[in-house]
Design an enzyme around this catalytic site. Structure first.
Site, PDB file in Angstrom:
ATOM      1  N   ASP A  30       0.872  -1.190   0.000  1.00 22.09           N
ATOM      2  CA  ASP A  30       0.000   0.000   0.000  1.00 22.09           C
ATOM      3  C   ASP A  30       0.897   1.224   0.000  1.00 22.09           C
ATOM      4  OD1 ASP A  30      -3.233   0.356   0.926  1.00 22.09           O
ATOM      5  OD2 ASP A  30      -1.958   2.142   1.037  1.00 22.09           O
ATOM      6  N   CYS A 261     -19.767   1.407  -1.886  1.00 20.37           N
ATOM      7  CA  CYS A 261     -20.013   0.806  -3.200  1.00 20.37           C
ATOM      8  C   CYS A 261     -21.314   1.232  -3.875  1.00 20.37           C
ATOM      9  CB  CYS A 261     -19.985  -0.710  -3.082  1.00 20.37           C
ATOM     10  SG  CYS A 261     -18.323  -1.294  -2.735  1.00 20.37           S
TER      11      CYS A 261
HETATM   12  P1  NAD Z   1     -10.185   1.436   0.547  1.00 22.74           P
HETATM   13  O1  NAD Z   1     -10.259   2.893   0.445  1.00 22.74           O
HETATM   14  O2  NAD Z   1     -10.559   0.747   1.826  1.00 22.74           O
HETATM   15  O3  NAD Z   1      -8.703   0.932   0.179  1.00 22.74           O
HETATM   16  C1  NAD Z   1      -7.982   1.409  -0.899  1.00 22.74           C
HETATM   17  C2  NAD Z   1      -6.493   1.312  -0.546  1.00 22.74           C
HETATM   18  O4  NAD Z   1      -5.741   1.605  -1.717  1.00 22.74           O
HETATM   19  C3  NAD Z   1      -6.051   2.309   0.529  1.00 22.74           C
HETATM   20  O5  NAD Z   1      -5.395   1.621   1.573  1.00 22.74           O
HETATM   21  C4  NAD Z   1      -5.096   3.243  -0.217  1.00 22.74           C
HETATM   22  O6  NAD Z   1      -4.047   3.739   0.599  1.00 22.74           O
HETATM   23  C5  NAD Z   1      -4.589   2.328  -1.306  1.00 22.74           C
HETATM   24  N1  NAD Z   1      -4.023   3.017  -2.468  1.00 22.74           N
HETATM   25  C6  NAD Z   1      -4.532   4.061  -3.160  1.00 22.74           C
HETATM   26  N2  NAD Z   1      -3.725   4.392  -4.166  1.00 22.74           N
HETATM   27  C7  NAD Z   1      -2.674   3.543  -4.120  1.00 22.74           C
HETATM   28  C8  NAD Z   1      -1.508   3.390  -4.895  1.00 22.74           C
HETATM   29  N3  NAD Z   1      -1.237   4.182  -5.943  1.00 22.74           N
HETATM   30  N4  NAD Z   1      -0.633   2.422  -4.548  1.00 22.74           N
HETATM   31  C9  NAD Z   1      -0.888   1.616  -3.499  1.00 22.74           C
HETATM   32  N5  NAD Z   1      -1.972   1.711  -2.728  1.00 22.74           N
HETATM   33  C10 NAD Z   1      -2.867   2.668  -3.037  1.00 22.74           C
HETATM   34  O7  NAD Z   1     -11.071   0.879  -0.653  1.00 22.74           O
HETATM   35  P2  NAD Z   1     -11.914  -0.480  -0.702  1.00 22.74           P
HETATM   36  O8  NAD Z   1     -13.195  -0.323   0.026  1.00 22.74           O
HETATM   37  O9  NAD Z   1     -11.034  -1.615  -0.376  1.00 22.74           O
HETATM   38  O10 NAD Z   1     -12.287  -0.528  -2.258  1.00 22.74           O
HETATM   39  C11 NAD Z   1     -11.310  -0.804  -3.244  1.00 22.74           C
HETATM   40  C12 NAD Z   1     -12.024  -1.065  -4.553  1.00 22.74           C
HETATM   41  O11 NAD Z   1     -12.833  -2.258  -4.447  1.00 22.74           O
HETATM   42  C13 NAD Z   1     -12.972   0.023  -4.997  1.00 22.74           C
HETATM   43  O12 NAD Z   1     -12.951   0.112  -6.388  1.00 22.74           O
HETATM   44  C14 NAD Z   1     -14.321  -0.467  -4.555  1.00 22.74           C
HETATM   45  O13 NAD Z   1     -15.367   0.037  -5.318  1.00 22.74           O
HETATM   46  C15 NAD Z   1     -14.186  -1.960  -4.773  1.00 22.74           C
HETATM   47  N6  NAD Z   1     -15.049  -2.782  -3.922  1.00 22.74           N
HETATM   48  C16 NAD Z   1     -15.219  -2.454  -2.612  1.00 22.74           C
HETATM   49  C17 NAD Z   1     -16.007  -3.272  -1.803  1.00 22.74           C
HETATM   50  C18 NAD Z   1     -16.242  -2.915  -0.363  1.00 22.74           C
HETATM   51  O14 NAD Z   1     -17.161  -3.480   0.228  1.00 22.74           O
HETATM   52  N7  NAD Z   1     -15.454  -2.029   0.237  1.00 22.74           N
HETATM   53  C19 NAD Z   1     -16.607  -4.425  -2.337  1.00 22.74           C
HETATM   54  C20 NAD Z   1     -16.379  -4.751  -3.679  1.00 22.74           C
HETATM   55  C21 NAD Z   1     -15.589  -3.907  -4.465  1.00 22.74           C
END
Ligand code: NAD
Length: 431
Positions: A30, A261
């Protein structure tokens, strides 16, 4: 299979732990170095049932590690999952800046064949943009796979380990074989795998979330009809859900869907389609009904209390749903904002998300338990359906309060029991 997960948030961390549990060697990276340090020191940065156990199990076996070094994490892996955030940007369009930033960095690091698997939810066609950006700098061939994730916060670990299906949008047989290997544990389990092209895979995710949001807004609208005519929405939902074509899930009235989401994906689908000249009527109506649900909470509070000014309001449940500490787009954010703006005094309680909520509302009073939140309150408002709330002693709660109003937007309580405890009760669609 050696796997690197980029983005260690709700999806990345659960996917990393889950893929390690399937027998893969996983390194999670991350850009938030503090988060990685916390993970290396044994911390678990999010609240998710079962996550700590599955992480420990795989860390001990040496299959799950964390790294702040992108170069080594990528070079030692065959498959690179992208699980960075894609939050709502301007005009409802998803903000892909994190996705593009990491694609640019990845290009420079690819010196032998890799599979880049997009786990984040991204608009149709994003795989091509990611591909172009990596291609501009890569020194070796690679494939971009679209592998959208369907886990739900609150039951994310179980959802990941026992999914309904795996969607794989693959551009080559080599990539398909590698992804099959990644999910071998599930393949042996006979979990359905939908192998398709990238565009179809990207659209499956948006369609699924939009359909789920549609079910929620539909039952919320029916709850309003029930309120008007004096019908019971819980029975209506149960009865229509018995029809196999409809199904019982996602038919629970609420103060509206929230989270990271559904809100952004409904907005995303509308905006992607609109850019292509397609106006989508159903998702727009779903959005409108959902926004109305938050305001309906305020309308019902006013119906119970009259004026909000000068009243003490206990808001129970701050996360967007139970079993998570996530407050992104939580209806409670809107409701607390409105109550404060109308001169109310708010006390908040949540079993898991108070620290996150405090970042938005540092000045409201937070308590250690739901009873303390309700002490001297005029109204108790149950915004999320935590199990802890189902077990409350309503008689004791009523005695602690100075008022007698109970608003139950998720219909946790039986109206007759709440009334027996001395409350003036209002649910959603079951008055
Ligand atoms: P989140 O915000 O919890 O996590 C995203 C992570 O990515 C953060 O820790 C951030 O620091 C990191 N990040 C950002 N840019 C980065 C980079 N350039 N290099 C390395 N790390 C980087 O997000 P999330 O809830 O886990 O969602 C992630 C994706 O999955 C989204 O597209 C979301 O729509 C999708 N999604 C989420 C869920 C859910 O329930 N949260 C379910 C299905 C799909």
């Amino acid at each position: 299979m050696k796997i690197c997960i980029i983005g260690t948030g709700y999806v990345g961390l659960v996917a990393g732990a889950g893929l390690a549990d399937f027998g893969n060697d996983v390194v999670c990276y991350d850009k938030d170095t503090q988060k990685i340090e916390f993970l290396i020191n044994g911390g678990v940065p999010i609240y998710e049932i079962g996550l700590s156990d599955i992480m420990k199990r795989n860390i001990v076996k040496g299959r799950l590690t964390f790294s702040a070094n992108l170069r080594s994490a990528v070079s030692e892996s065959r498959v690179i999952f992208l699980a960075v955030g894609t939050p709502e940007g301007n005009n409802g369009e998803p903000d892909l800046s994190d996705m593009f930033e990491i694609s640019d960095s990845l290009g420079k690091l690819i010196s032998e064949y890799k599979v880049i698997a997009i786990k984040s939810t991204v608009p149709v066609g994003t795989h091509l943009l990611v591909r172009q950006r990596i291609l501009a700098k890569a020194n070796a061939p690679f494939d971009v796979v679209s592998n959208p994730e369907f886990l739900r916060e609150g039951s994310a670990v179980q959802d990941f380990l026992l999914p309904n299906r795996i969607i794989l949008g693959v551009p080559s047989t080599a990539a398909a074989e590698i992804m099959r290997e990644v999910y071998r544990g599930l393949y042996l389990n006979e979990t359905p795998m939908v192998m398709t092209d990238n565009i179809t895979a990207e659209l499956i995710k948006y369609s699924a979330n939009c359909f789920l949001a549609t079910k929620i807004s539909f039952i919320n609208e029916i709850a309003r009809v029930c309120d008007h005519f004096g019908a019971d929405v819980v029975t209506v939902a149960k009865a229509i859900g018995m029809d196999g074509r409809i199904g019982p899930k996602f038919l629970h009235p609420s103060p509206g869907y929230g989270g990271s989401c559904l809100v952004k994906d409904v907005a995303g689908l509308i905006s992607i389609a609109s850019k292509a000249g397609l106006e989508l009527e159903i998702p727009k109506a779903v959005q409108k009904v959902n926004n109305g649900q938050r305001e309906l909470v305020i309308t019902k509070i006013k119906a119970l209390l009259g004026e909000i000014r000068g009243k003490r309001l206990a808001v129970l449940g701050l996360s967007f749903k139970s079993s998570t500490d996530d407050i992104r787009n939580s209806p409670s954010l809107h409701v607390v904002e409105r109550l404060l703006s109308e001169g109310g005094r708010v006390t908040g309680y949540d079993p898991a998300s108070m620290d996150n909520f405090k970042k938005h509302f540092p000045d409201i009073e937070y308590t250690k338990n739901p009873y303390e939140a309700c002490r001297n309150a005029d109204i108790a408002i149950f915004m999320t359906e935590w199990n802890e709330f189902r077990e409350l002693d309503l008689m004791a709660l009523r005695k602690i309060m100075r008022g007698d109003a109970l608003l139950d937007p998720r219909n946790i309580y039986l109206p007759e029991l709440a009334r027996k405890a001395g409350f003036r009760y209002a649910g959603f669609g079951r008055n």
